[in-house]
Enzyme design. Structure first.
Site, PDB file in Angstrom:
ATOM      1  CG  ASP A   1      -1.834  -1.228   1.238  1.00  0.00           C
ATOM      2  OD1 ASP A   1      -2.167  -1.739   0.159  1.00  0.00           O
ATOM      3  OD2 ASP A   1      -2.175  -1.682   2.347  1.00  0.00           O
TER       4      ASP A   1
ATOM      5  N   GLY B   1      -4.541  -4.398  -3.730  1.00  0.00           N
ATOM      6  CA  GLY B   1      -5.525  -3.331  -3.896  1.00  0.00           C
ATOM      7  C   GLY B   1      -4.752  -2.101  -4.314  1.00  0.00           C
ATOM      8  CG  HIS B   2      -2.104  -2.144  -6.960  1.00  0.00           C
ATOM      9  ND1 HIS B   2      -1.246  -2.717  -7.866  1.00  0.00           N
ATOM     10  CD2 HIS B   2      -1.759  -2.671  -5.761  1.00  0.00           C
ATOM     11  CE1 HIS B   2      -0.436  -3.555  -7.232  1.00  0.00           C
ATOM     12  NE2 HIS B   2      -0.731  -3.546  -5.952  1.00  0.00           N
TER      13      HIS B   2
ATOM     14  CD  GLN C   1       0.559  -9.040  -2.746  1.00  0.00           C
ATOM     15  OE1 GLN C   1       1.161  -9.699  -3.569  1.00  0.00           O
ATOM     16  NE2 GLN C   1      -0.654  -8.608  -2.964  1.00  0.00           N
TER      17      GLN C   1
HETATM   18  P1  GDP Z   1      -0.770   0.265  -3.516  1.00  0.00           P
HETATM   19  O1  GDP Z   1      -1.331  -1.017  -3.057  1.00  0.00           O
HETATM   20  O2  GDP Z   1       0.703   0.372  -3.319  1.00  0.00           O
HETATM   21  O3  GDP Z   1      -1.179   0.618  -4.925  1.00  0.00           O
HETATM   22  O4  GDP Z   1      -1.388   1.391  -2.580  1.00  0.00           O
HETATM   23  P2  GDP Z   1      -2.939   1.525  -2.145  1.00  0.00           P
HETATM   24  O5  GDP Z   1      -3.676   2.091  -3.290  1.00  0.00           O
HETATM   25  O6  GDP Z   1      -3.432   0.296  -1.511  1.00  0.00           O
HETATM   26  O7  GDP Z   1      -2.822   2.559  -0.958  1.00  0.00           O
HETATM   27  C1  GDP Z   1      -2.247   3.808  -1.132  1.00  0.00           C
HETATM   28  C2  GDP Z   1      -3.299   4.871  -0.737  1.00  0.00           C
HETATM   29  O8  GDP Z   1      -2.669   6.126  -0.631  1.00  0.00           O
HETATM   30  C3  GDP Z   1      -4.365   5.040  -1.792  1.00  0.00           C
HETATM   31  O9  GDP Z   1      -5.533   5.414  -1.132  1.00  0.00           O
HETATM   32  C4  GDP Z   1      -3.840   6.192  -2.641  1.00  0.00           C
HETATM   33  O10 GDP Z   1      -4.882   6.905  -3.275  1.00  0.00           O
HETATM   34  C5  GDP Z   1      -3.173   7.043  -1.596  1.00  0.00           C
HETATM   35  N1  GDP Z   1      -1.984   7.791  -2.013  1.00  0.00           N
HETATM   36  C6  GDP Z   1      -1.017   7.460  -2.896  1.00  0.00           C
HETATM   37  N2  GDP Z   1      -0.030   8.382  -2.884  1.00  0.00           N
HETATM   38  C7  GDP Z   1      -0.390   9.303  -1.953  1.00  0.00           C
HETATM   39  C8  GDP Z   1       0.218  10.502  -1.453  1.00  0.00           C
HETATM   40  O11 GDP Z   1       1.314  10.892  -1.837  1.00  0.00           O
HETATM   41  N3  GDP Z   1      -0.474  11.170  -0.478  1.00  0.00           N
HETATM   42  C9  GDP Z   1      -1.684  10.778  -0.019  1.00  0.00           C
HETATM   43  N4  GDP Z   1      -2.279  11.502   0.931  1.00  0.00           N
HETATM   44  N5  GDP Z   1      -2.275   9.662  -0.452  1.00  0.00           N
HETATM   45  C10 GDP Z   1      -1.631   8.946  -1.406  1.00  0.00           C
HETATM   46  P1  IMO Z   2      -0.878  -4.306  -2.240  1.00  0.00           P
HETATM   47  O1  IMO Z   2      -0.462  -4.861  -3.574  1.00  0.00           O
HETATM   48  C1  IMO Z   2      -0.954  -4.694   2.115  1.00  0.00           C
HETATM   49  C2  IMO Z   2      -0.902  -8.778   3.697  1.00  0.00           C
HETATM   50  C3  IMO Z   2      -2.137  -9.213   4.465  1.00  0.00           C
HETATM   51  C4  IMO Z   2      -1.509 -10.221   5.417  1.00  0.00           C
HETATM   52  C5  IMO Z   2      -0.455 -10.892   4.561  1.00  0.00           C
HETATM   53  C6  IMO Z   2      -0.904 -12.202   3.920  1.00  0.00           C
HETATM   54  O2  IMO Z   2      -2.163  -3.556  -2.285  1.00  0.00           O
HETATM   55  O3  IMO Z   2       0.246  -3.544  -1.607  1.00  0.00           O
HETATM   56  P2  IMO Z   2      -2.523 -12.801   1.896  1.00  0.00           P
HETATM   57  O4  IMO Z   2      -3.945 -12.441   1.633  1.00  0.00           O
HETATM   58  O5  IMO Z   2      -1.571 -12.303   0.839  1.00  0.00           O
HETATM   59  O6  IMO Z   2      -2.319 -14.261   2.172  1.00  0.00           O
HETATM   60  O7  IMO Z   2      -2.148 -12.028   3.266  1.00  0.00           O
HETATM   61  O8  IMO Z   2      -0.122  -9.967   3.537  1.00  0.00           O
HETATM   62  N1  IMO Z   2      -1.175  -8.265   2.345  1.00  0.00           N
HETATM   63  C7  IMO Z   2      -1.137  -6.970   2.012  1.00  0.00           C
HETATM   64  N2  IMO Z   2      -0.943  -5.878   2.768  1.00  0.00           N
HETATM   65  N3  IMO Z   2      -1.089  -4.565   0.782  1.00  0.00           N
HETATM   66  C8  IMO Z   2      -1.232  -5.658  -0.006  1.00  0.00           C
HETATM   67  O9  IMO Z   2      -1.219  -5.604  -1.352  1.00  0.00           O
HETATM   68  C9  IMO Z   2      -1.318  -6.936   0.614  1.00  0.00           C
HETATM   69  N4  IMO Z   2      -1.492  -8.196   0.153  1.00  0.00           N
HETATM   70  C10 IMO Z   2      -1.388  -9.001   1.221  1.00  0.00           C
HETATM   71  O10 IMO Z   2      -2.724  -8.132   5.135  1.00  0.00           O
HETATM   72  O11 IMO Z   2      -0.828  -9.551   6.451  1.00  0.00           O
HETATM   73 MG    MG Z   3      -2.832  -1.716  -1.752  1.00  0.00          MG
END
Ligand code: GDP
Ligand code: IMO
Ligand code: MG
Length: 423
Positions: free
Chosen positions: A11, A38-39, A224
């Site tokens: 994330d 979850g991107h 991840q």
């Molecule tokens: P990913 O899994 O690495 O793609 O990241 P996620 O989308 O799960 O989580 C990142 C969260 O931070 C999302 O809600 C983005 O919209 C938000 N985000 C990304 N870059 C920034 C930033 O520079 N500042 C803030 N406030 N939010 C950000």
């Molecule tokens: P993105 O791509 C954050 C974490 C879960 C748990 C562990 C194992 O959005 O960064 P799983 O379902 O893979 O067997 O869970 O890994 N986890 C993540 N945490 N971002 C993710 O994906 C994750 N995918 C798995 O919370 O601790």
């Molecule tokens: Mg994510």
């Protein structure tokens, strides 16, 4: 081939960054994981979270590959495609997505087994996303699983039914209390498999290597992150795939010789969802404030993310494992207005010794913090890195010196345009 990957516990903002830079590429390709990812991407004030679909999908000219190292859940994939089409009617998923025949299938019973194991005290509770990831990968390693390419074979139906029946029985015998009817989950699965047949499924290794030979540019999209890697992460509190740069090579079938830039993404602080050691965790009100300010709730599961200060020993380790060439720092805006910010520079171990690079975190290490002046900036109207407040410049210089790589992008908000190119 360039790679984008997460350096912490996921994330970090991979989706946002990939959506932004994918216009420079011909192909984006997912190499690991499944619907546990979850991107999030924000476009025209609207937000979508991609699970399996690569984040280049909004670029009409970009092909999006779901590679061999991934595990594909047909039921979740169908839902994701339908949701994507609602989000943007102009997208043509059948034209722009190519799936590896060798990617493994996530069966409905894998997801039920995941829930069962998470809720059963006889197993270690990992805090998974309950997407059946470990169950699909473990069946792959056991050489008992079905792959995407199998869906066209004449005995697919009977082989899949056999697996569903066998695993379902195991769950019944194990005493799983809330168990949907087998007929129901089977029907949903086979319907989704029919939907999957509309997509191009091929030997993506050959497709990708041919593309490289023709001079096409590929961006590998990590899911991840390094600290969740099955080998190099904080085992057993990890995911079940190879999340690193090496994982991109094996997951896509591309030689390490073909690697170019390796973009590592990190937040200016740390978050983690699920269980496992987290030395810099902030369990106080300040941590709660940052969670709210940074909207730190899982994009996939909605769970509150755990919050902590930036962990330099773990970050150094991730930079080392991946050979990161450029650091993309996100969420500097979330720390805006904080008087003093801390960075953990090393850990003090139980025997009093110090560690400055580490991936083996235990509950019993003490983070040693360096405090720095916080920053206050008008990020909304900022056009260039030169306008950053001195305190933030110092923070970035400190990271660059410690990690020995440049910070080339600074993300200052969730929106597409909220990013500063630093170099
Ligand atoms: P990913 O899994 O690495 O793609 O990241 P996620 O989308 O799960 O989580 C990142 C969260 O931070 C999302 O809600 C983005 O919209 C938000 N985000 C990304 N870059 C920034 C930033 O520079 N500042 C803030 N406030 N939010 C950000
Ligand atoms: P993105 O791509 C954050 C974490 C879960 C748990 C562990 C194992 O959005 O960064 P799983 O379902 O893979 O067997 O869970 O890994 N986890 C993540 N945490 N971002 C993710 O994906 C994750 N995918 C798995 O919370 O601790
Ligand atoms: Mg994510």
């Amino acid at each position: 081939m360039d790679i984008v990957l997460g350096l912490q516990w996921g994330d970090e903002g991979k989706g946002k960054f990939i959506d932004l830079i994918s216009e420079n590429y011909d192909i984006t390709a997912r190499f690991n994981g499944g619907a546990n990812a979850g991107h999030s991407i924000e476009r025209n004030g609207k937000r979508i979270t991609l699970k399996m679909i690569p984040s280049g999908i909004f670029m009409k000219e970009v092909q999006n590959v779901i590679g061999t190292g991934t595990v594909l859940d047909p039921v979740s994939f169908k839902k994701e495609i339908l949701n994507l089409q609602l989000f943007d009617h102009t997208i043509q998923p059948e034209k722009n997505i190519i799936i590896s025949k060798k990617a493994h299938l996530v069966m409905p019973t894998h997801k039920l087994l995941d829930i069962f194991m998470e809720e059963n005290p006889e197993y270690t509770t990992i805090g998974t996303t309950k997407n059946g990831i470990a169950q699909a990968y473990s069946n792959k390693i056991l050489r008992q699983n079905l792959r995407v390419g199998d869906i066209w074979s004449p005995d697919f139906q009977s082989r899949a039914q056999h697996i569903l029946y066998r695993d379902y029985k195991m769950l019944e015998d194990g005493g799983m209390i809330v168990l949907p009817a087998l007929e129901e989950i089977s029907k949903e699965f086979f319907d989704a498999v029919d939907f999957l047949k509309k997509f191009t499924c091929t030997e993506t290794e050959i497709y990708l290597n041919n593309a490289l030979s023709k001079g096409k540019r590929i961006l590998a999209e990590g899911s991840q992150a390094t600290m969740l890697d099955i080998d190099h992460g904080t085992y057993p509190y990890v995911t079940s795939s190879s999340t690193t740069a090496a994982g991109a090579c094996s997951g896509l079938g591309i030689s390490p010789k073909k690697m170019g830039e390796i973009y590592g993404i990190a937040k200016a602080y740390c978050t983690r969802v699920g269980n496992g050691a987290f030395p810099t965790e902030l369990l106080d009100e300040f941590g709660d404030d940052l969670r709210m300010k940074g909207n730190e709730f899982g994009s996939n599961t909605g769970r509150p993310r755990r919050i902590g200060w930036l962990d330099l020993p773990a970050l150094k380790y991730a930079v080392m494992i991946n050979g990161v060439t450029q650091l993309v720092l996100t969420k500097a805006d979330v720390l805006n207005g904080v008087k003093s910010v801390a960075v953990c520079t090393h850990y003090e171990l139980e025997d009093g010794s110090l560690e400055t690079v580490s991936g083996t975190l235990s509950e019993n290490i003490r983070p040693v913090l360096k405090w720095m002046n916080g920053w206050s900036a008008d990020f909304v109207n900022m056009k260039s890195g030169s306008e950053l407040p001195e305190e933030l410049k110092e923070f970035l210089s400190f990271l660059e010196a410690a990690l020995e790589i440049p910070v080339t992008y600074l993300s200052t908000g969730p929106g597409r345009e909220q990013i500063l190119k630093m170099k």
